[in-house]
Design a protein around this motif. Sequence first.
Motif, PDB file in Angstrom:
ATOM      1  N   VAL A 154       0.828  -0.985   0.000  1.00 25.42           N
ATOM      2  CA  VAL A 154       0.023   0.002   0.215  1.00 25.42           C
ATOM      3  C   VAL A 154       0.942   1.368  -0.076  1.00 25.42           C
ATOM      4  N   GLY A 155       0.390   2.326  -0.740  1.00 26.06           N
ATOM      5  CA  GLY A 155       1.163   3.665  -0.855  1.00 26.06           C
ATOM      6  C   GLY A 155       0.309   4.544  -1.515  1.00 26.06           C
ATOM      7  N   ARG A 156       0.643   6.018  -1.394  1.00 25.98           N
ATOM      8  CA  ARG A 156      -0.135   6.852  -1.981  1.00 25.98           C
ATOM      9  C   ARG A 156       0.708   6.942  -3.352  1.00 25.98           C
ATOM     10  N   GLN A 157      -0.429   6.727  -4.446  1.00 24.79           N
ATOM     11  CA  GLN A 157       0.262   6.415  -5.704  1.00 24.79           C
ATOM     12  C   GLN A 157      -0.905   6.971  -6.720  1.00 24.79           C
ATOM     13  N   TRP A 158      -0.931   6.894  -7.903  1.00 22.40           N
ATOM     14  CA  TRP A 158      -1.695   7.268  -8.976  1.00 22.40           C
ATOM     15  C   TRP A 158      -2.619   6.055  -9.269  1.00 22.40           C
ATOM     16  N   LEU A 159      -3.950   6.125  -8.862  1.00 21.39           N
ATOM     17  CA  LEU A 159      -4.774   4.965  -8.992  1.00 21.39           C
ATOM     18  C   LEU A 159      -5.659   5.120 -10.365  1.00 21.39           C
ATOM     19  N   GLY A 160      -5.510   4.556 -11.395  1.00 20.21           N
ATOM     20  CA  GLY A 160      -6.287   4.835 -12.758  1.00 20.21           C
ATOM     21  C   GLY A 160      -7.787   4.506 -12.605  1.00 20.21           C
ATOM     22  N   ARG A 161      -8.048   3.403 -11.841  1.00 20.98           N
ATOM     23  CA  ARG A 161      -9.561   3.177 -11.942  1.00 20.98           C
ATOM     24  C   ARG A 161     -10.159   4.510 -11.264  1.00 20.98           C
ATOM     25  N   LEU A 162      -9.500   5.140 -10.243  1.00 19.43           N
ATOM     26  CA  LEU A 162     -10.238   6.435  -9.580  1.00 19.43           C
ATOM     27  C   LEU A 162      -9.806   7.900 -10.209  1.00 19.43           C
ATOM     28  N   GLY A 163      -8.985   7.551 -11.129  1.00 18.07           N
ATOM     29  CA  GLY A 163      -8.493   8.982 -11.940  1.00 18.07           C
ATOM     30  C   GLY A 163      -7.721  10.090 -11.011  1.00 18.07           C
ATOM     31  N   LYS A 164      -7.226   9.652  -9.909  1.00 18.84           N
ATOM     32  CA  LYS A 164      -6.571  10.500  -9.177  1.00 18.84           C
ATOM     33  C   LYS A 164      -5.292   9.748  -8.138  1.00 18.84           C
ATOM     34  N   THR A 165      -4.668  10.533  -7.391  1.00 14.83           N
ATOM     35  CA  THR A 165      -3.496   9.988  -6.767  1.00 14.83           C
ATOM     36  C   THR A 165      -4.433   9.772  -5.260  1.00 14.83           C
ATOM     37  N   ASP A 166      -4.055   8.748  -4.731  1.00 17.11           N
ATOM     38  CA  ASP A 166      -4.873   8.353  -3.387  1.00 17.11           C
ATOM     39  C   ASP A 166      -3.947   7.026  -2.788  1.00 17.11           C
ATOM     40  N   ASN A 167      -4.386   6.853  -1.619  1.00 13.03           N
ATOM     41  CA  ASN A 167      -3.650   5.588  -1.007  1.00 13.03           C
ATOM     42  C   ASN A 167      -4.369   4.506  -1.425  1.00 13.03           C
ATOM     43  N   GLY A 168      -3.324   3.391  -1.880  1.00  4.88           N
ATOM     44  CA  GLY A 168      -3.923   2.224  -2.515  1.00  4.88           C
ATOM     45  C   GLY A 168      -2.875   1.171  -2.955  1.00  4.88           C
ATOM     46  N   ILE A 169      -3.316   0.323  -3.406  1.00  4.44           N
ATOM     47  CA  ILE A 169      -2.470  -0.863  -4.035  1.00  4.44           C
ATOM     48  C   ILE A 169      -2.751  -0.825  -5.468  1.00  4.44           C
ATOM     49  N   PRO A 198       1.962  -7.319  -7.857  1.00  6.38           N
ATOM     50  CA  PRO A 198       1.752  -6.128  -6.941  1.00  6.38           C
ATOM     51  C   PRO A 198       2.930  -5.132  -7.229  1.00  6.38           C
ATOM     52  N   TYR A 199       2.744  -3.821  -7.557  1.00  2.00           N
ATOM     53  CA  TYR A 199       3.852  -2.925  -7.204  1.00  2.00           C
ATOM     54  C   TYR A 199       3.993  -2.112  -5.970  1.00  2.00           C
ATOM     55  N   SER A 200       5.390  -2.398  -5.588  1.00  2.60           N
ATOM     56  CA  SER A 200       5.586  -1.956  -4.088  1.00  2.60           C
ATOM     57  C   SER A 200       6.150  -0.509  -4.283  1.00  2.60           C
ATOM     58  N   PRO A 201       5.638   0.543  -3.735  1.00  2.00           N
ATOM     59  CA  PRO A 201       6.297   1.917  -3.721  1.00  2.00           C
ATOM     60  C   PRO A 201       7.540   1.995  -2.871  1.00  2.00           C
ATOM     61  N   ALA A 202       8.426   2.978  -3.170  1.00  2.00           N
ATOM     62  CA  ALA A 202       9.816   2.771  -2.581  1.00  2.00           C
ATOM     63  C   ALA A 202       9.873   2.904  -1.264  1.00  2.00           C
ATOM     64  N   ARG A 203       8.772   3.390  -0.763  1.00  2.57           N
ATOM     65  CA  ARG A 203       8.895   3.596   0.979  1.00  2.57           C
ATOM     66  C   ARG A 203       9.058   2.167   1.573  1.00  2.57           C
ATOM     67  N   HIS A 204       8.502   1.048   0.846  1.00  2.00           N
ATOM     68  CA  HIS A 204       8.503  -0.202   1.538  1.00  2.00           C
ATOM     69  C   HIS A 204      10.120  -0.776   1.416  1.00  2.00           C
ATOM     70  N   PHE A 205      11.174  -0.298   1.005  1.00  2.00           N
ATOM     71  CA  PHE A 205      12.485  -0.669   0.751  1.00  2.00           C
ATOM     72  C   PHE A 205      13.546   0.186   1.666  1.00  2.00           C
ATOM     73  N   PRO A 206      14.349  -0.333   2.283  1.00  2.00           N
ATOM     74  CA  PRO A 206      15.127   0.371   3.122  1.00  2.00           C
ATOM     75  C   PRO A 206      16.045   1.737   2.365  1.00  2.00           C
ATOM     76  N   ALA A 207      16.423   1.341   1.054  1.00  2.00           N
ATOM     77  CA  ALA A 207      17.062   2.230   0.286  1.00  2.00           C
ATOM     78  C   ALA A 207      16.182   2.760  -0.694  1.00  2.00           C
ATOM     79  N   GLY A 208      14.936   2.867  -0.639  1.00  2.95           N
ATOM     80  CA  GLY A 208      14.010   3.402  -1.506  1.00  2.95           C
ATOM     81  C   GLY A 208      14.218   2.848  -3.014  1.00  2.95           C
ATOM     82  N   LYS A 209      14.053   3.791  -3.881  1.00  2.00           N
ATOM     83  CA  LYS A 209      14.372   3.421  -5.083  1.00  2.00           C
ATOM     84  C   LYS A 209      15.637   2.894  -5.582  1.00  2.00           C
ATOM     85  N   SER A 210      16.834   3.364  -4.786  1.00  2.00           N
ATOM     86  CA  SER A 210      18.151   2.663  -4.974  1.00  2.00           C
ATOM     87  C   SER A 210      18.308   1.167  -4.410  1.00  2.00           C
ATOM     88  N   ASP A 211      17.158   0.651  -3.771  1.00  2.00           N
ATOM     89  CA  ASP A 211      17.309  -0.718  -3.362  1.00  2.00           C
ATOM     90  C   ASP A 211      17.125  -1.556  -4.167  1.00  2.00           C
TER      91      ASP A 211
END
Length: 395
Positions: free
Chosen positions: A124-139, A159-172
């Motif tokens: 889960v994370g705040r990201q673009w949700l195409g089904r809703l047409g907006k950025t919101d908290n979701g999967i 499933p896509y895991s946002p960078a916050r789920h990884f210790p080194a973020g996008k560099s992980d």
Amino acid sequence: MTRRLPCPPAPGPLEAYAARFDDLFSTLAQRRGFREYLAGLLLPRDRNKTLTCLAGAEPVIGAQHPAVQRLQFFLSESTWDHEQVNVRRVELLLADPVTAPHAGGVLVIDDSGDRKDGTATAHVGRQWLGRLGKTDNGIVTVTTCWADENLYYPLHAVPYSPARHFPAGKSDPGFCTKLQIAAGLARSAKAAGVAFRAVAADCAYGDQDSFRRQLGEAGLPFVMALKPSHGTWAYGKDAYTPVDAARALTWTDPEHPGEWTTVERTFRDGHTETWWAADARLGWWGPDGNVRLVVATTDPATLPAHSTWYLATDLPRPGGPREADRGEPQRGEGFPRLGGVQGPLGPAALGPQVGDHGAGAADREEVRTHVVFRTWVRDPRQDGPLSVPVPVNLD
């Protein structure tokens, strides 16, 4: 060895299908839970994305019903392997003549987002949700679907895991973008023996040069939508967006179409529409280049935004030198029809959204990672007793 206890059979012909997965479940409770889950997905209920409805209980007040709790445990706590179940499901689809993929179909890539409160759920994370047409908290789940004009069914989902789920973020090292996940799924489909004419995707993928390059390196042809404003470098007054390229095509009227070709588009409900399609030139893209820009519209004179599609494809132009180099065209190859999927060049020609055919796992009361995949065990054949319509829009 302890003798296996017989499992209460699933209703009607569903039992024959469910029995093919029995060796993947180690306990009677798992085999029974699998049958109850399949039955819940197939029954015509209003909300089959909630545990209470899947178990046939009242919403909210039925959450503590034994059948609901049993299904909750099966989906979120039991030890069966979702990947083994999906591999078996795909193997059955490939082995059945009714559902076996062929080289005239397409592999549709998309991602499906569902809103989800809180932060405890995996991915889960705040990201673009195409089904809703907006950025919101979701999967968000990246998915693949095989389709031709008669049949379509899901293949794989990650499933896509946002960078916050990884210790080194996008560099992980464990972090993957949606584009990387999608390219991996396309390669997985090819490795699994799924035949298809090309990969189809909406403009979220088609606009990305890196994604098209990954598919090219994997030897996977593509047909993908582009945003009308997708820009490229150009000389002077040369076209630098797909819209500019389309406006440069010659057109007088339907009796004198110039560079445009008429397309009779047939929809699933049987009605037809007349569209027009043409090869345009944009930067290094051209009719006989490594990448073609194909424009499809209801009106070449005005190019209405709601009914004009801009497509990038590396399929050769019929009759062109690249087609001659490749030898005989495969089933369904050509312009303006791809893979037997009706519409100018198939399901990628859907504008901004190809369609959401994802798992929708965020609507479930599930918290463990592997549960995201567990909606992919349905039998989707179109002709037979277990017909399950997968919600992907091919028109």
